[in-house]
Design a protein around this motif. Sequence first.
Motif, mmCIF file in Angstrom:
data_model
loop_
_atom_site.group_PDB
_atom_site.id
_atom_site.type_symbol
_atom_site.label_atom_id
_atom_site.label_comp_id
_atom_site.label_asym_id
_atom_site.label_seq_id
_atom_site.Cartn_x
_atom_site.Cartn_y
_atom_site.Cartn_z
ATOM 1 N N PRO A 253 0.837 -1.205 0.000
ATOM 2 C CA PRO A 253 0.000 0.000 0.000
ATOM 3 C C PRO A 253 0.871 1.253 0.000
ATOM 4 N N ASP B 162 -2.290 -0.818 -4.698
ATOM 5 C CA ASP B 162 -3.640 -0.304 -4.984
ATOM 6 C C ASP B 162 -3.624 0.352 -6.351
ATOM 7 N N TYR C 58 -6.423 -7.758 -8.706
ATOM 8 C CA TYR C 58 -5.021 -7.739 -8.280
ATOM 9 C C TYR C 58 -4.109 -8.199 -9.428
#
Length: 873
Positions: A755, A785, A810
């Motif tokens: 992240p 992300d 993803y």
Amino acid sequence: EYMGGSRTRSTLATMEDVDNVEMMFVTPPAEAAETELESKAWSRQDPNDDYSVPPELAYYRDANKDGVAPSKRPDLRSYLTNEIRLNEEQFETMEVPSIVRSKGYNFGWIEGVAIRVLLSIFGVLMFLRLNWVMAQAGYLGGLAIIVFAASVSVITMTGVSAIATNGQMKGGGLYILISRSFGPEFGVVVGLMFCTAQSFAVALNLSGFAEGILILQSEYAISREWDAKVWAIFGLIFSIGVAFCGANFEVQAQKVLFVVMILAIFSFLIGVCASDGDASIGAVGISSEALAKNLAPNYSEGQSWVTIFGVFFPAVTGISAGVSVSGDLKDPAVAIPKGTFIAIFASTAIYMIMGMLMAASFTPEGLINIHDQIDAIDISIVPGLVYAGLFAAALSSALALMVGCPRVFMALARDDVLTFLAPFKKGYTSKDEPIRGYLLCSTVALLAIISLDLNQVSPIVTNFYLMTNCVVNLSIANAHFAKSPGWRPSYRYYSPWVSLFGSVQCFTCMFMVDWVKAIITIFFSIAIYQYVSYKRPNVNWGGSAMAARHTRAIQALYHLEESRVHVKNYRPQFLILVDDPTKHLDTLKFTSRLQKGRGIVIIARVILGNYSEKVDEQRSAADNKFLLEHKYKGFMDVVVAPSLLHGVNSLLQLSGIGKLKPNTVLLGYKSRWQSVSEAELSEYVDVVRSCFFSGYGVGIMRNMEVDAIPFSNKITIDVWWLVEDGGLTLLLPYLMRRHADFRNICSLRVFGLAPSSVIETERDRLKDMLHKFRIFGEVVILESDGVPSEDTQKRFHSMADQPDDLRANYFMHLSDLIQTHSHKAAIVVVSLPMPRVGLTNRTYMAYLDLLSQTRRPTILLRGNQESALSYHS
């Protein structure tokens, strides 16, 4: 009765006949053609029974050694399926053994070995230097030199006899013996050293011949040095002429020279016993006082026991004279040991007797004079006979060497181990005479005659012969300790420990005689050995070196089983699945770059079908020949199975041995997966799933074309290490970077996802891990992300058959990152997704497609969750 049937006998009779096989194969020398003796075997009345073909020698022939291919045995399946269909008439006329006689002279042990060896040992040194040896070293020291030199000969010959009786022997002498029993590397060393030594020994004997003539005609000498060289050259011309007449003529000449030699020795012995002395030459008759004066050494300046040994040792190097003409012997296995040992013991006894008589008949001053007189001649009853014996000794030794050396050299050339020796392969006349070898040997001898004298040649010959004996003894010890079932010499009176001692003895003597020449000789030998090892000749002679490797490998496997595996010793060991290695050369070339871990590599193939129908194809496919031709270090493992999955499961269970079992499976990416049936696609995914289930790491390779790698000064291997898998995903690229293709031009880049809020923390953590693992490279952490691009989403939706979820998003985002950051990398390594339960086959394949679409060589890799890395010392 024979298993319920009667046996009949045909024309070739009993085993007693076989024992007397020499009598049955006498071929007139004029006949050049090979002859065979056909023999019918014992036979059953029912030729179609599986006991219809009894053991026969013809089935064990070697085409390379016998010149005839072995008879073909009935195939096992023909017995099982009753496919043997011979009527009685066909059975009676079927192929039967043939004992093949090679072209040659078929000499017995007396004329072929004993006389030849005796004449080689009774060389010029017996007449020209034996008195000098006794004067310098004293009788006790001289006796020690004779015994020590004889012990070297006996130890070496004991081992040579064992090798000579370990199978049927052909021409080529020591070279053939050593190369066939110890491998081409040592065989070539022995062959070249032996031929060089014999060529110099020709010069040594002819120099002695010239020295004898100079003493006889001293008042006519113009320049002692050059007169000696001229007479030696005349002797060389005579030797060449006799050699060109062929070995048969040479043997007849040797017989005449042998008679002259025996008469010369008797003339000396009778003269010593009958002499009252001659003060002018220092002769005092047989006297205990003279012997007492000559017991102790009396070395001249610069001389010692060792230097005296170096001068004398060439006198006993003639033990190989019989071995050198092994191809011309009727029965080498019998003739070589018998003839050589009789010659060694007889010649040693005569040397000892002559040395004692000289020491007991001359003053020290008379013994040491070698320039103006020859003691053996001056004291003999008929001096002319000893002169004739001296010349006979010189010429016979030179002849034996001149005939034997080229034959060894021709055998060496014909093996094609050293391709530059090809011109010396050719033999002439019906007896296959090595004419070109004669010319080469005489050229080397001529150069030695022109540039050196007798005392200078002797240490050179000594060193070369000692090195030859050293390697011979070492090979014999190795043959025994290798414990090969094929080592079954019929000569039992040898000991590997004695041979090992003989090897050390010869090696030590080399340095004792002349350490400078010893170093040069050893350097020369090592250079030859390394050259042959580098060339890797394509020969298979079943040498003991191979047997020793086999023994060491088995012992190493046992020791490996006894030890516990530690993570520091972890090695990737690959099971590479291919449908046909010949169609996947690029893949194999690429995987060769993964072998820096020095683990085992097994190329595995599954042949679909029934085993009983595909057994021939399976055996052919399992041959390692293809891998050897392409110098690929690996092993073939082929199974026949009704389906790919069944075959892979068999390979996963059975491939490898002990601790040398694969731990990582590599397979190709199924590029046409979108167009295949659901059953075929399901089987491919099940193969991946089965590999993981069996505890293997898995790598799926895509775009493995070698030319797809952009070799330049700045390339990278990009590692997307995204999942904890034991570290294989990091270790494998590191090992790949150590390959010569990448070592100096490639760097690692390790990518991770995190992240945005913890990117710096994650980068520091991953850097610290790499530092502890001692694997250095650039660390890049990207945001996990993100929204996948429209093109990637469209591509995924066109392939998958499941709706989007977090996992799909993803992988689509990861695909965009890989294409953005690794599209210029030399190789891309990405953590492989697991084919989890609930994931459809087409969706799983869509994930694999997304992660490997950079068009760069890509490996989707995942370890087996066992540690492949350690940060501990």
